[in-house]
Design a protein around this motif. Structure first.
Motif, mmCIF file in Angstrom:
data_model
loop_
_atom_site.group_PDB
_atom_site.id
_atom_site.type_symbol
_atom_site.label_atom_id
_atom_site.label_comp_id
_atom_site.label_asym_id
_atom_site.label_seq_id
_atom_site.Cartn_x
_atom_site.Cartn_y
_atom_site.Cartn_z
ATOM 1 N N GLY A 56 -0.017 -1.243 0.337
ATOM 2 C CA GLY A 56 0.004 0.106 -0.083
ATOM 3 C C GLY A 56 0.842 1.075 -0.249
ATOM 4 O O GLY A 56 2.277 1.207 -0.914
ATOM 5 N N PHE A 57 0.260 2.517 0.526
ATOM 6 C CA PHE A 57 0.879 3.796 0.318
ATOM 7 C C PHE A 57 1.628 3.651 1.257
ATOM 8 O O PHE A 57 1.764 3.555 2.675
ATOM 9 N N HIS A 58 2.871 4.014 0.661
ATOM 10 C CA HIS A 58 4.150 4.492 2.270
ATOM 11 C C HIS A 58 4.760 5.367 1.709
ATOM 12 O O HIS A 58 5.119 6.088 0.855
ATOM 13 N N THR A 104 1.437 3.546 5.387
ATOM 14 C CA THR A 104 0.606 3.898 6.092
ATOM 15 C C THR A 104 -0.660 3.200 5.759
ATOM 16 O O THR A 104 -0.773 3.085 4.689
ATOM 17 N N ALA A 105 -2.397 4.070 6.440
ATOM 18 C CA ALA A 105 -3.090 3.493 6.488
ATOM 19 C C ALA A 105 -3.952 4.176 4.782
ATOM 20 O O ALA A 105 -5.246 3.430 4.478
ATOM 21 N N LYS A 153 -3.946 7.567 1.042
ATOM 22 C CA LYS A 153 -3.104 8.129 -0.208
ATOM 23 C C LYS A 153 -2.436 9.112 0.910
ATOM 24 O O LYS A 153 -1.891 10.202 1.097
ATOM 25 N N ASN A 154 -3.727 9.615 1.701
ATOM 26 C CA ASN A 154 -3.246 11.111 2.815
ATOM 27 C C ASN A 154 -3.252 11.305 4.429
ATOM 28 O O ASN A 154 -3.829 11.770 4.895
ATOM 29 N N ASP A 155 -3.440 9.679 4.720
ATOM 30 C CA ASP A 155 -3.473 9.108 5.952
ATOM 31 C C ASP A 155 -1.604 9.296 6.307
ATOM 32 O O ASP A 155 -0.941 7.968 5.944
ATOM 33 N N PHE A 156 -1.164 9.789 7.456
ATOM 34 C CA PHE A 156 0.428 9.884 7.677
ATOM 35 C C PHE A 156 0.439 8.830 8.624
ATOM 36 O O PHE A 156 1.902 8.745 9.869
ATOM 37 N N THR A 157 -0.486 7.971 9.350
ATOM 38 C CA THR A 157 -0.511 7.298 10.301
ATOM 39 C C THR A 157 0.271 6.176 9.768
ATOM 40 O O THR A 157 -0.839 5.006 8.917
#
Length: 152
Positions: free
Chosen positions: A64-66, A89-90, A92-96
């Motif tokens: 996924g996104f990273h 991260t969780a 595209k725009n989630d930095f968790t």
């Protein structure tokens, strides 16, 4: 207890929003903390992507996104090496941070990417934006109630 100093470098273009730069720094901090690395230098190599390079070809990253970061400990600095980490991260725009996945082994400081450009630039201090982080926690908390779940 004295504050630890970790130098953060942002490679490439500056993120479009200051909040994104802060969120990437917090994501890198969380990834290094999660892996229990005693980082002295952290290179933030880009924003969030869902692709990776496999055998010189760009492909969708199944994780996924990273953001990709590279980390140097005191031993890495002494041995002229670094370790790359995918900070997943969780979304595209989630930095968790969801998980942090380090490379199997450190690379020499002279390693290049598929475009034959140095991964850790020789003149990094001249080319990059430098953040010195003496506080124990980053400025942006990924689960800060003001941003919901870490999304920007």
């Amino acid at each position: 207890m004295a504050a630890r100093i970790v130098t953060y470098f942002q490679k490439g273009t500056t993120p479009s929003k200051p909040q994104v730069a802060s969120a990437l720094k917090a994501l890198a901090y969380e990834a290094v903390k999660h892996l229990n690395l005693d980082a002295k230098e952290i290179l933030i190599r880009g924003e969030l992507y869902h692709t990776t390079t496999i055998n010189g070809k760009i492909a969708k990253d199944l994780g996924g996104f990273h953001s990709i970061i590279s980390v140097r400990t005191a031993d890495d600095i002494k041995n002229q090496t670094f370790t790359s980490v995918h900070a997943y991260t969780a979304g595209k725009n989630d930095f968790t941070l969801v998980k942090a996945s380090p490379a199997a082994q450190p690379l020499p400081i002279t390693a290049t990417n598929s475009a034959k450009k140095p991964i850790w630039p020789q003149n990094l201090a001249e080319e990059a934006i430098i953040y010195v982080d003496p506080p124990a926690e980053p400025e942006f908390a990924p689960n800060d109630s003001s941003t919901g779940s870490g999304e920007l």
